[in-house]
Design a protein around this motif. Structure first.
Motif, mmCIF file in Angstrom:
data_model
loop_
_atom_site.group_PDB
_atom_site.id
_atom_site.type_symbol
_atom_site.label_atom_id
_atom_site.label_comp_id
_atom_site.label_asym_id
_atom_site.label_seq_id
_atom_site.Cartn_x
_atom_site.Cartn_y
_atom_site.Cartn_z
ATOM 1 N N GLY A 125 0.774 -1.229 0.000
ATOM 2 C CA GLY A 125 0.000 0.000 0.000
ATOM 3 C C GLY A 125 0.807 1.282 0.000
ATOM 4 N N VAL A 126 2.130 1.207 -0.191
ATOM 5 C CA VAL A 126 2.949 2.420 -0.199
ATOM 6 C C VAL A 126 3.220 2.907 -1.621
ATOM 7 N N GLY A 127 2.693 2.187 -2.618
ATOM 8 C CA GLY A 127 2.868 2.637 -4.001
ATOM 9 C C GLY A 127 4.088 2.063 -4.688
ATOM 10 N N LYS A 128 4.546 0.877 -4.245
ATOM 11 C CA LYS A 128 5.738 0.283 -4.855
ATOM 12 C C LYS A 128 5.510 -0.027 -6.334
ATOM 13 N N THR A 129 4.383 -0.644 -6.646
ATOM 14 C CA THR A 129 4.091 -0.975 -8.040
ATOM 15 C C THR A 129 3.894 0.284 -8.867
ATOM 16 N N THR A 130 3.274 1.293 -8.290
ATOM 17 C CA THR A 130 3.073 2.560 -9.003
ATOM 18 C C THR A 130 4.405 3.231 -9.306
ATOM 19 N N ILE A 131 5.312 3.244 -8.349
ATOM 20 C CA ILE A 131 6.630 3.833 -8.577
ATOM 21 C C ILE A 131 7.396 3.022 -9.614
ATOM 22 N N ARG A 286 24.057 0.850 0.991
ATOM 23 C CA ARG A 286 24.809 2.103 0.817
ATOM 24 C C ARG A 286 24.492 2.769 -0.522
ATOM 25 N N ASN A 287 24.263 1.967 -1.550
ATOM 26 C CA ASN A 287 24.008 2.513 -2.884
ATOM 27 C C ASN A 287 22.523 2.588 -3.226
ATOM 28 N N SER A 288 21.672 2.335 -2.248
ATOM 29 C CA SER A 288 20.232 2.328 -2.515
ATOM 30 C C SER A 288 19.672 3.748 -2.568
ATOM 31 N N ILE A 289 18.453 3.830 -3.081
ATOM 32 C CA ILE A 289 17.732 5.099 -3.171
ATOM 33 C C ILE A 289 16.412 4.927 -2.436
ATOM 34 N N ALA A 290 16.140 5.785 -1.500
ATOM 35 C CA ALA A 290 14.871 5.763 -0.774
ATOM 36 C C ALA A 290 13.890 6.713 -1.454
ATOM 37 N N VAL A 291 12.683 6.251 -1.652
ATOM 38 C CA VAL A 291 11.633 7.064 -2.275
ATOM 39 C C VAL A 291 10.500 7.224 -1.275
ATOM 40 N N ILE A 292 10.199 8.452 -0.936
ATOM 41 C CA ILE A 292 9.049 8.749 -0.082
ATOM 42 C C ILE A 292 7.917 9.122 -1.019
ATOM 43 N N ASN A 293 6.911 8.273 -1.077
ATOM 44 C CA ASN A 293 5.878 8.373 -2.098
ATOM 45 C C ASN A 293 4.588 8.976 -1.530
ATOM 46 N N GLY A 294 3.870 9.667 -2.406
ATOM 47 C CA GLY A 294 2.567 10.211 -2.040
ATOM 48 C C GLY A 294 2.633 11.360 -1.076
ATOM 49 N N ALA A 321 20.769 8.319 -1.779
ATOM 50 C CA ALA A 321 19.949 9.486 -2.073
ATOM 51 C C ALA A 321 18.536 9.244 -1.585
ATOM 52 N N VAL A 322 17.799 10.324 -1.419
ATOM 53 C CA VAL A 322 16.393 10.277 -1.036
ATOM 54 C C VAL A 322 15.611 11.149 -2.018
ATOM 55 N N CYS A 323 14.553 10.595 -2.584
ATOM 56 C CA CYS A 323 13.691 11.333 -3.511
ATOM 57 C C CYS A 323 12.262 11.333 -2.981
ATOM 58 N N GLN A 324 11.553 12.411 -3.237
ATOM 59 C CA GLN A 324 10.164 12.531 -2.817
ATOM 60 C C GLN A 324 9.276 12.643 -4.059
ATOM 61 N N VAL A 325 8.242 11.822 -4.103
ATOM 62 C CA VAL A 325 7.268 11.870 -5.192
ATOM 63 C C VAL A 325 5.953 12.359 -4.604
ATOM 64 N N PRO A 326 5.434 13.478 -5.103
ATOM 65 C CA PRO A 326 4.231 14.053 -4.483
ATOM 66 C C PRO A 326 2.973 13.252 -4.783
ATOM 67 N N PHE A 327 1.955 13.509 -3.994
ATOM 68 C CA PHE A 327 0.640 12.912 -4.244
ATOM 69 C C PHE A 327 0.116 13.408 -5.582
ATOM 70 N N ASP A 328 -0.477 12.496 -6.346
ATOM 71 C CA ASP A 328 -1.035 12.857 -7.645
ATOM 72 C C ASP A 328 -2.378 12.160 -7.821
ATOM 73 N N PRO A 329 -3.434 12.904 -8.156
ATOM 74 C CA PRO A 329 -4.765 12.286 -8.309
ATOM 75 C C PRO A 329 -4.794 11.187 -9.362
ATOM 76 N N HIS A 330 -4.031 11.340 -10.434
ATOM 77 C CA HIS A 330 -4.034 10.320 -11.481
ATOM 78 C C HIS A 330 -3.462 9.005 -10.969
ATOM 79 N N LEU A 331 -2.425 9.063 -10.177
ATOM 80 C CA LEU A 331 -1.829 7.843 -9.634
ATOM 81 C C LEU A 331 -2.722 7.207 -8.571
ATOM 82 N N GLU A 332 -3.510 8.012 -7.908
ATOM 83 C CA GLU A 332 -4.410 7.482 -6.875
ATOM 84 C C GLU A 332 -5.504 6.608 -7.483
#
Length: 373
Positions: A125-131, A286-294, A321-332
């Protein structure tokens, strides 16, 4: 008979033309000396530092022959000022457009061979498939080469629902026919493709099929795909102990861990990193990327209860690195994804995520900043 002494010749009525020529004209021609032969330098002889450099060849590139075309600003009031003054006033490109071009250039970095990206999360439910779908679509539309996303979820995955369904084939059918796949046109029969040109290889959705997707199955699948695709994204299941996960981690060149902006989402993502550290995967962490989704706009302004800055700081200390993906109505909506329907803020965030992943391509420059906004 004539009375002139000497007879006919004595009258000198005819003259010898050679007798009146200058002496130097009639002198014998000296032999011409042969041109001196200069021995060729030995192959190992060093070049003479005093010898002039040979003239360079003329550059026949388009820029050299036609010059660099003046583009001018591409957006906003800068563009209108440029064209409104007959291209006389050029105040430069918008900084946002400059940043966009820089990100596109990073995503389009040349890539030899196949680069494999594993998408992980222990929490559903965190949007892994969507990302997975949006990141793959961003790569496919920006790079132009072949990109495929594989649904490696041992349960009923939903990755195939993110693109228009073109075939009922699944990864099981691909494995069944693997020995007969010799060209891209062969493997294309088992994938569905969206408007972005991202291809998706679906997982088995038939509840009657009880055979688990094993590590050997994933390795065989990857052996087929990496012959025809530049990028392979793997949408993993939520369980770290299912049979295919060991092969996914062994084969991964990059790891993307997805979290939500909530407390339990952040804890689950951090627990994923803890599990990897405890099982000898420190290099991937160490080489991973964290994505904070929604991420909603209120969270960015700090008006929600969860302190997002602390979440970002936590993962920045553990990941590349850390990336943020904002909430988007289309992805919801949870249906097929079209990049054209995303908000501009979401599009830019996905492009930044793709550029951050591309920083790990072989030969790419290391990231200068561990946190991407």
């Amino acid at each position: 008979m004539s009375d002139v002494p000497g007879g006919f010749r004595g009258q000198q009525r005819f003259r010898d033309p050679m007798a009146e020529l200058p002496a130097e004209w009639t002198a014998p021609t000296p032999p011409q000396p042969a041109a001196p032969v200069v021995p060729a330098p030995a192959a190992s002889a060093p070049p003479d530092p005093g010898a002039p450099d040979p003239p360079p060849y003329l550059d026949l590139s388009t820029v050299a022959l036609l010059g660099r075309a003046r583009r001018g600003p591409s957006t906003g009031w800068r563009k209108w000022l440029y064209w409104g003054t007959g291209r006389l006033v050029d105040v430069g490109e918008n900084p946002r457009a400059v940043r966009h071009d820089r990100l596109v250039a990073q995503v389009q970095r040349p890539l030899r061979g196949c680069y494999r990206i594993a998408m992980l999360s222990q929490k559903g439910g965190v949007g892994k498939t969507t990302i997975t779908a949006t990141l793959g679509a961003t790569f496919a539309s920006t790079r132009g080469d072949r990109v495929v996303a594989v649904d490696a979820n041992p349960d009923r995955g939903t990755l195939s629902q993110k693109v228009p369904l073109e075939t009922a084939a699944t990864v099981r059918h691909l494995l069944r026919d693997a020995e007969g796949i010799a060209a891209y046109s062969d493997v294309r029969q088992y994938t569905s493709q969206g408007a972005s040109r991202l291809e998706v290889l679906a997982s088995e959705s038939d509840p009657a099929v009880s055979v688990a997707f094993s590590a050997e199955d994933y390795a065989r699948t990857l052996d087929v795909l990496e012959r025809f695709y530049s990028l392979v994204l793997t949408d993993c299941g939520t369980g770290m102990l299912h049979s295919a996960m060991s092969a996914v981690l062994d084969k991964a060149d990059a790891l993307v861990v997805i979290s939500s902006g909530s407390v339990d989402g952040a804890r689950s993502a951090s627990a994923t990193l803890d599990w990897l550290d405890a099982h000898g995967r420190e290099d991937l962490v160490r080489n991973s990327i964290a994505v904070i989704n929604g991420v909603r706009s209120g969270a960015r302004r700090g008006v929600t209860k969860v302190d997002l800055n602390k979440v970002v700081d936590h993962f920045a200390r553990r990941c590349r690195a850390v990336c943020q993906v904002p909430f988007d109505p289309h992805l919801e909506e949870g249906a097929e994804i079209s990049l054209d329907r995303l908000r501009q803020e979401t599009t830019e965030a996905l492009l930044e995520l793709a550029a951050t992943v591309a920083q790990g391509f072989p030969g790419a420059r290391p990231a200068g900043d561990g946190v991407a906004g």
